[in-house]
Design a protein around this motif. Sequence first.
Motif, PDB file in Angstrom:
ATOM      1  N   LYS A 244      30.486  63.705  53.421  1.00  0.00           N
ATOM      2  CA  LYS A 244      29.946  63.599  52.071  1.00  0.00           C
ATOM      3  C   LYS A 244      29.793  64.961  51.431  1.00  0.00           C
ATOM      4  O   LYS A 244      30.101  65.154  50.243  1.00  0.00           O
ATOM      5  CB  LYS A 244      28.599  62.870  52.098  1.00  0.00           C
ATOM      6  N   ARG A 245      29.341  65.924  52.218  1.00  0.00           N
ATOM      7  CA  ARG A 245      29.142  67.282  51.698  1.00  0.00           C
ATOM      8  C   ARG A 245      30.479  67.916  51.335  1.00  0.00           C
ATOM      9  O   ARG A 245      30.607  68.592  50.312  1.00  0.00           O
ATOM     10  CB  ARG A 245      28.428  68.114  52.772  1.00  0.00           C
ATOM     11  N   GLU A 248      31.724  66.539  48.094  1.00  0.00           N
ATOM     12  CA  GLU A 248      31.003  67.158  46.980  1.00  0.00           C
ATOM     13  C   GLU A 248      31.588  68.520  46.646  1.00  0.00           C
ATOM     14  O   GLU A 248      31.820  68.854  45.478  1.00  0.00           O
ATOM     15  CB  GLU A 248      29.524  67.316  47.330  1.00  0.00           C
ATOM     16  N   GLY A 253      32.619  65.279  44.521  1.00  0.00           N
ATOM     17  CA  GLY A 253      31.884  64.074  44.859  1.00  0.00           C
ATOM     18  C   GLY A 253      32.668  62.790  44.693  1.00  0.00           C
ATOM     19  O   GLY A 253      32.133  61.700  44.911  1.00  0.00           O
TER      20      GLY A 253
END
Length: 297
Positions: A244-245, A248, A253
Amino acid sequence: MAGAFGCLAGICDIRGMRGMCSGLGLAAGNVRTRPHRAIRLRKKHTPDGAGHSWHRHAVGYHSRNHNNESEAIVRVLLAEDNASLARATAAILKHGGFEVQVVNDGGEALDALQEGDFDAAVLDIMMPVASGLDVLRTVRSQGNPVPILLLTAKAQVEDKVEGLDDGANDYLTKPFDARELIARVKAIARPRSGAADDVTCADLTLHPSSLEACSARGSLRLEPHEFRLLQTLCLAPNTSFQEKRLVERVWGGNAPDGTVQLYVSYLNSKLSAIGSTQRIQTASDGGWRLEDHGAAS
């Protein structure tokens, strides 16, 4: 401009915190109600499509290229044991556009820095469990390059020199002006958040101006997303980044499921092709990290 931003002098109670926050334009007595915009980095391409320049926009730094736009939220760890002061300082940083995680002692700070992915850390020196200097020494001994700003009430030159000698990137003495804190954190976080300087990780060097990855045995020009992903990992080798990071940081994202794994495969093939010993591997926590795998075959 006097009073436009409050100082942190004597902020150990709610009244002091309200006074400081009112100078920032935040709701008195509720330092967490004001929304904030994250600092983002965009690269502006030159006519040949390869180079880039950096410019301010809104509250942060933006980077844009001609094929895509990749944005990164700047994450800051704040370690402060005084609850009121921690809330006030976090409010300042959020007002400046940062995403902030707060911990309340040196032990929690060490855990967060070892497990998380931060663009900068603001550490109070006088904390229980482990002091800010102890945290600094430990993360530097582990090879963690996260930029660190030390925050303390101490004003002696010897304390500042000790912190800087131990690997701190900057030092700010309480009381301080809120604008100065924001400016200093922006300055130390900028290189990890996408500055245009070359990045070297073991036998691998990345050149943002040309999007090239180079080793002693060869070089390749990478696709912009490939470069951004490899640059992110190279800036913090052996640090685990959750999917997820990475989405982003690299894709703003928004990316289909499986995108990170696909790009990891692309990059590992290209790293092998140029003879680099660096490889992107799955970490024990399920994230991704860049590791040195010894002599290339």
